[in-house]
Design a protein around this motif. Sequence first.
Motif, short mmCIF file in Angstrom:
data_model
loop_
_atom_site.label_atom_id
_atom_site.label_comp_id
_atom_site.label_asym_id
_atom_site.label_seq_id
_atom_site.Cartn_x
_atom_site.Cartn_y
_atom_site.Cartn_z
N THR A 62 25.34 45.58 40.70
CA THR A 62 24.92 44.50 39.82
C THR A 62 24.55 45.03 38.44
O THR A 62 24.54 46.23 38.19
CB THR A 62 23.71 43.76 40.41
N LYS A 63 24.18 44.09 37.56
CA LYS A 63 23.78 44.44 36.19
C LYS A 63 22.58 45.38 36.18
O LYS A 63 22.38 46.15 35.23
CB LYS A 63 23.43 43.16 35.42
N ASP A 64 21.75 45.35 37.26
CA ASP A 64 20.56 46.21 37.34
C ASP A 64 20.86 47.55 38.01
O ASP A 64 19.95 48.33 38.27
CB ASP A 64 19.43 45.49 38.12
N GLY A 65 22.14 47.78 38.35
CA GLY A 65 22.51 49.03 39.01
C GLY A 65 22.27 49.02 40.50
O GLY A 65 22.39 50.05 41.17
N GLU A 66 21.95 47.85 41.05
CA GLU A 66 21.69 47.74 42.50
C GLU A 66 23.01 47.54 43.25
O GLU A 66 23.85 46.76 42.83
CB GLU A 66 20.76 46.55 42.75
N LYS A 67 23.17 48.28 44.35
CA LYS A 67 24.38 48.11 45.17
C LYS A 67 24.10 47.07 46.25
O LYS A 67 23.13 47.19 46.99
CB LYS A 67 24.77 49.44 45.82
N ILE A 68 24.94 46.03 46.32
CA ILE A 68 24.74 45.01 47.35
C ILE A 68 26.07 44.72 48.06
O ILE A 68 27.14 44.86 47.48
CB ILE A 68 24.16 43.69 46.78
N MET A 69 25.97 44.33 49.32
CA MET A 69 27.14 43.92 50.09
C MET A 69 27.36 42.44 49.87
O MET A 69 26.41 41.65 49.80
CB MET A 69 26.93 44.19 51.59
N LEU A 70 28.61 42.04 49.76
CA LEU A 70 28.94 40.63 49.62
C LEU A 70 29.51 40.10 50.93
O LEU A 70 30.16 40.84 51.67
CB LEU A 70 29.98 40.43 48.52
N THR A 71 29.26 38.82 51.22
CA THR A 71 29.84 38.22 52.42
C THR A 71 31.35 38.03 52.18
O THR A 71 31.83 38.08 51.04
CB THR A 71 29.23 36.84 52.71
N LYS A 72 32.07 37.78 53.26
CA LYS A 72 33.52 37.59 53.14
C LYS A 72 33.86 36.42 52.21
O LYS A 72 34.73 36.50 51.36
CB LYS A 72 34.11 37.35 54.53
N LYS A 73 33.10 35.30 52.36
CA LYS A 73 33.35 34.13 51.53
C LYS A 73 33.01 34.42 50.06
O LYS A 73 33.73 34.00 49.16
CB LYS A 73 32.53 32.93 52.02
N GLU A 74 31.91 35.12 49.82
CA GLU A 74 31.56 35.49 48.44
C GLU A 74 32.67 36.33 47.82
O GLU A 74 33.06 36.11 46.67
CB GLU A 74 30.24 36.29 48.42
N MET A 75 33.17 37.28 48.58
CA MET A 75 34.22 38.16 48.07
C MET A 75 35.51 37.37 47.77
O MET A 75 36.15 37.59 46.75
CB MET A 75 34.48 39.28 49.09
N MET A 76 35.85 36.45 48.67
CA MET A 76 37.06 35.65 48.47
C MET A 76 36.95 34.77 47.22
O MET A 76 37.89 34.67 46.42
CB MET A 76 37.33 34.77 49.71
N LEU A 77 35.78 34.16 47.04
CA LEU A 77 35.58 33.30 45.87
C LEU A 77 35.57 34.12 44.59
O LEU A 77 36.19 33.75 43.58
CB LEU A 77 34.28 32.50 46.01
N LEU A 78 34.89 35.25 44.62
CA LEU A 78 34.82 36.14 43.45
C LEU A 78 36.22 36.60 43.04
O LEU A 78 36.59 36.57 41.86
CB LEU A 78 33.92 37.33 43.78
N LYS A 79 37.00 36.99 44.03
CA LYS A 79 38.37 37.47 43.76
C LYS A 79 39.22 36.34 43.17
O LYS A 79 39.96 36.54 42.20
CB LYS A 79 38.99 37.98 45.06
N LEU A 80 39.09 35.14 43.73
CA LEU A 80 39.87 34.00 43.24
C LEU A 80 39.53 33.69 41.78
O LEU A 80 40.42 33.46 40.96
CB LEU A 80 39.58 32.77 44.12
N LEU A 81 38.23 33.69 41.45
CA LEU A 81 37.82 33.39 40.08
C LEU A 81 38.28 34.46 39.10
O LEU A 81 38.77 34.15 38.01
CB LEU A 81 36.28 33.23 40.01
N ILE A 82 38.15 35.73 39.50
CA ILE A 82 38.55 36.82 38.60
C ILE A 82 40.07 36.86 38.43
O ILE A 82 40.58 37.12 37.33
CB ILE A 82 37.99 38.18 39.09
#
Length: 234
Positions: free
Chosen positions: A153-173
């Motif tokens: 993230t913007k704060d340098g924190e590493k986080i795991m994304l859910t499958k749905k979050e990843m799918m939506l993020l990929k679609l938008l990008i």
Amino acid sequence: MPEKKTSILLVEDEENLQEALKLNLELESYEVTSVYDGAEALKAVQQEHFDLMILDVMLPELDGISVCENIRLQNNDIPILMLSAKNSSADRVLGLKKGADDYLTKPFNLEELLLRVSKLLEKSRRSSTKQPLAQVYIFGKNQVDFKASECITKDGEKIMLTKKEMMLLKLLIENKNEVVTREKILQAVWGYNVYPTTRTIDNFVLNFRKYFEEDSRNPKYFHSVRGVGYKFTE
């Protein structure tokens, strides 16, 4: 070698309209294949590649909504322009939910139909020439690793994304700087049997702002376009 003509599958059981549309599409230099019922439409799509389908809703054998749903369940992304005598907003929403790219109510202006056909084909050509996303995508101070389903993230924190979050993020990008409609998100991320509310998608976008935006109230990357959908800009 002559350039291959753009091919259109026309699915319309009203004979006079079928002939009129076929003639006018051919005058625009499209190659048109005509079928008269839903079962024939599905068979044609399985046997041959088409650049676009014009699909009437009221068909014998299998209605247009079912045809559209079947095609999308096969992961076929042929652009579909749906024609219908039903003009309520509920009918239109159902057609779009089941996978139509555009919806035109009868009676319609022929010039408008030809314009919509042209725009759908152009949009399809643009998306087919898009470069595939790299495994790791960087924007601002953020980093997304699509393969590992994690991000920094913007704060340098590493986080795991859910499958749905990843799918939506990929679609938008993947559709950067373009509005992705709510219907397209539902088809791509949630499939056809589950329809979450707009608030569900909003909550996903709010999470993205929390992870990636310096000021979540004035987003730079993730935008909601009221009544239409969502957009990623960079």
